[in-house]
Design a protein around this motif. Structure first.
Motif, mmCIF file in Angstrom:
data_model
loop_
_atom_site.group_PDB
_atom_site.id
_atom_site.type_symbol
_atom_site.label_atom_id
_atom_site.label_comp_id
_atom_site.label_asym_id
_atom_site.label_seq_id
_atom_site.Cartn_x
_atom_site.Cartn_y
_atom_site.Cartn_z
ATOM 1 N N GLN A 89 1.024 -1.240 0.277
ATOM 2 C CA GLN A 89 -0.034 0.009 0.206
ATOM 3 C C GLN A 89 1.097 1.329 -0.123
ATOM 4 O OE1 GLN A 89 -2.954 -1.028 -0.452
ATOM 5 N NE2 GLN A 89 -4.187 1.407 0.267
ATOM 6 N N CYS A 90 2.538 1.342 0.387
ATOM 7 C CA CYS A 90 3.133 1.926 0.621
ATOM 8 C C CYS A 90 3.287 2.558 -0.677
ATOM 9 C CB CYS A 90 3.942 2.300 1.564
ATOM 10 S SG CYS A 90 2.982 2.461 3.543
ATOM 11 N N ILE A 148 3.072 5.793 -2.519
ATOM 12 C CA ILE A 148 4.314 6.686 -3.296
ATOM 13 C C ILE A 148 4.504 6.824 -4.680
ATOM 14 C CG2 ILE A 148 7.035 6.618 -2.709
ATOM 15 C CD1 ILE A 148 6.871 6.050 0.272
ATOM 16 N N LEU A 167 -4.094 2.727 3.472
ATOM 17 C CA LEU A 167 -2.935 2.836 4.044
ATOM 18 C C LEU A 167 -3.510 3.212 5.558
ATOM 19 C CD1 LEU A 167 -0.500 1.627 4.712
ATOM 20 C CD2 LEU A 167 0.286 4.176 3.753
#
Length: 154
Positions: free
Chosen positions: A92-93, A97, A128
């Motif tokens: 998810q990060c 990003i 997230l």
């Protein structure tokens, strides 16, 4: 907190983790299936058209499905698959990003594309936050339960 309260907290944290991951999973899969089955409805939002646009959107849908292959095990048992849960959060990060970077790199004049990416950013950020909060709650409750069973040692 007494043992009974800890047990309830532990159960609630596990349920919250399952619900958080299941909610994100359901929305991701719905989006993926929509992209695969009706790519022409979404191609314009990516400034794509025709057969190449449909293929690109379908490919994105397939990638979403691949991305979500890790979620069912976590939904089934977030404690047993705690490491996989961490992988889900890392995925998810990476997505968030990457989407933010793509959005920032867009030149002016791509309003539809920018709006599409902004929707992904908003959803992935919310997902997230929800999944991470549930994960942290589960970890904290589990740590507290472990301390209560081993005499309070850290």
């Amino acid at each position: 907190m007494d043992k009974r309260g800890l047990t309830r907290s532990r159960k609630a944290a596990g349920v919250a983790a399952r619900v958080a991951v299941a909610l994100v999973f359901a929305i991701n899969v719905q989006c993926a299936v929509s992209f695969v089955l009706r790519p022409e409805a979404y191609a314009g939002g990516f400034e794509l058209a025709g057969v190449p646009g449909a293929a690109a959107v379908r490919g994105l849908g397939v990638a979403f499905l691949m991305w979500n292959a890790t979620y069912p095990a976590v939904i089934a048992n977030p404690r047993r698959f705690r490491s996989l849960y961490a992988v889900v959060l890392a995925q998810q990060c990476v997505g968030l990003i990457g989407e933010a970077w793509i959005h920032c790199s867009l030149p002016a004049g791509h309003a539809a594309l920018s709006a599409s990416i902004e929707r992904f950013i908003a959803f992935d950020a919310a997902g997230l936050a929800l999944m991470a909060a549930a994960f942290v709650w589960m970890l904290l409750v589990d740590r507290r339960c472990a301390r209560s069973t081993d005499g309070g040692r850290p």
